[in-house]
Design an enzyme around this catalytic site. Structure first.
Site, PDB file in Angstrom:
ATOM      1  N   GLU A  92      28.925  29.792  -8.060  1.00  0.00           N
ATOM      2  CA  GLU A  92      27.847  28.972  -7.491  1.00  0.00           C
ATOM      3  C   GLU A  92      26.741  28.753  -8.521  1.00  0.00           C
ATOM      4  OE1 GLU A  92      27.383  31.350  -3.957  1.00  0.00           O
ATOM      5  OE2 GLU A  92      29.355  30.648  -3.308  1.00  0.00           O
ATOM      6  N   GLU A 162      37.410  35.135  -9.184  1.00  0.00           N
ATOM      7  CA  GLU A 162      37.111  34.454  -7.923  1.00  0.00           C
ATOM      8  C   GLU A 162      37.554  32.993  -8.017  1.00  0.00           C
ATOM      9  OE1 GLU A 162      33.730  36.574  -5.679  1.00  0.00           O
ATOM     10  OE2 GLU A 162      32.815  35.210  -7.110  1.00  0.00           O
ATOM     11  N   GLY A 168      34.175  31.232   0.239  1.00  0.00           N
ATOM     12  CA  GLY A 168      33.482  30.711   1.422  1.00  0.00           C
ATOM     13  C   GLY A 168      34.295  29.694   2.203  1.00  0.00           C
ATOM     14  N   SER A 208      36.852  34.841   0.039  1.00  0.00           N
ATOM     15  CA  SER A 208      37.279  35.009   1.431  1.00  0.00           C
ATOM     16  C   SER A 208      37.959  36.349   1.714  1.00  0.00           C
ATOM     17  CB  SER A 208      38.183  33.846   1.873  1.00  0.00           C
ATOM     18  OG  SER A 208      37.449  32.630   1.823  1.00  0.00           O
TER      19      SER A 208
HETATM   20  P1  PGA Z   1      33.190  34.830   0.137  1.00  0.00           P
HETATM   21  O1  PGA Z   1      32.348  34.867  -1.237  1.00  0.00           O
HETATM   22  O2  PGA Z   1      33.722  36.242   0.331  1.00  0.00           O
HETATM   23  O3  PGA Z   1      32.220  34.433   1.191  1.00  0.00           O
HETATM   24  O4  PGA Z   1      34.300  33.858  -0.066  1.00  0.00           O
HETATM   25  C1  PGA Z   1      32.784  35.598  -2.351  1.00  0.00           C
HETATM   26  C2  PGA Z   1      31.826  35.424  -3.490  1.00  0.00           C
HETATM   27  O5  PGA Z   1      31.311  34.316  -3.683  1.00  0.00           O
HETATM   28  O6  PGA Z   1      31.522  36.370  -4.246  1.00  0.00           O
END
Ligand code: PGA
Length: 244
Positions: A92, A162, A168, A208
């Site tokens: 992000e 990731e 998310g 997730s």
């Molecule tokens: P999430 O986020 O478990 O909500 O998918 C993981 C992260 O961004 O570290």
């Protein structure tokens, strides 16, 4: 097992989380437990976790020690507040705040210099995976983030794989997909830092992760832990992930 709270929870809510979370993980000494709340919640998290083995981390930092950088937080500030960890180059941050390998590199350096453990995030986007470019992206991101580190410095970082398309979205990578990517990262570590570093480096999976998929992921020997977003916000769900 690390929780990334992203931009959720106030200081008051942080205290309430810990009151519920602490008893649920009081005997969970099989792993390190880290919570990375928003900066303003760190003092509340430090207070509330005092005397437990729960550790606190930041979600970001800036590489300068101090200076005219409005809105930024230094490694020393995080450390002085009681943090032991810091997430670097979360997807992000890459996506919305223009972070690159070059900025990640400086942030990792600053974190290590202050004695914080950086969790360096890498991971492909959906079009990379669909275009068979996952390994190539991991190579670019890994090399960019850690190429300038000495083996000693490298031994103090943790990697988080990731896949961006799994964050998310509720779309978790299958344990096999995650393990393949972890193997690719470990091979990059072996080439750069040697077999011992590859065997001992810790690689977390993120994207997730939930109480009902953590076991399958952790059954893969390649996966050393998890970086958990949404499911780390509730004490019961994060505790059941920790206690998988
Ligand atoms: P999430 O986020 O478990 O909500 O998918 C993981 C992260 O961004 O570290």
């Amino acid at each position: 097992m690390a929780g990334n709270w992203k931009m959720y929870r106030t200081p008051g809510e942080t205290g309430a989380f810990f009151e519920k979370f602490k008893p649920l993980v009081a005997n969970s000494t099989h792993c390190e437990i880290v919570i990375c709340p928003p900066f303003v919640d760190i003092p509340a998290a430090i207070d509330a976790s005092h005397g437990t083995h729960i550790q606190i981390g930041g979600q970001n930092l800036f590489w300068a020690k101090e200076g005219a950088y409005t809105g930024e937080i230094s490694a020393n500030m995080l450390k002085a507040a009681g943090s032991k960890w810091v997430i670097v180059a979360h997807s992000e941050r890459r996506q919305y705040f223009g972070e690159t390998e070059e900025t990640a590199n400086k942030k990792i350096d600053a974190a290590l210099e202050s004695g914080l453990t950086p969790i360096y995030c890498v991971g492909e986007r959906l079009h990379h995976r669909e275009g068979n470019q996952t390994n190539q992206i991991l190579e670019t991101q890994c090399a960019g983030g850690w190429d300038k580190l000495t083996p000693e410095q490298f031994s103090r970082i943790v990697i988080a794989y990731e896949p961006v398309w799994a964050i998310g979205t509720g779309k978790v990578a299958t344990p096999e997909m995650a393990a393949d990517a972890h193997r690719c990262i470990r091979e990059l570590v072996r080439k750069k830092f040697g077999p011992d570093a590859a065997a001992s480096c810790r690689i977390l999976y993120g994207g997730s992760v939930k109480p009902d998929n953590i076991r399958g992921l952790m059954a893969q020997p390649e996966i050393d832990g998890a970086l958990v977003g949404g499911a780390s916000l509730e004490a019961a769900s994060f505790a059941s992930i920790v206690n998988f």
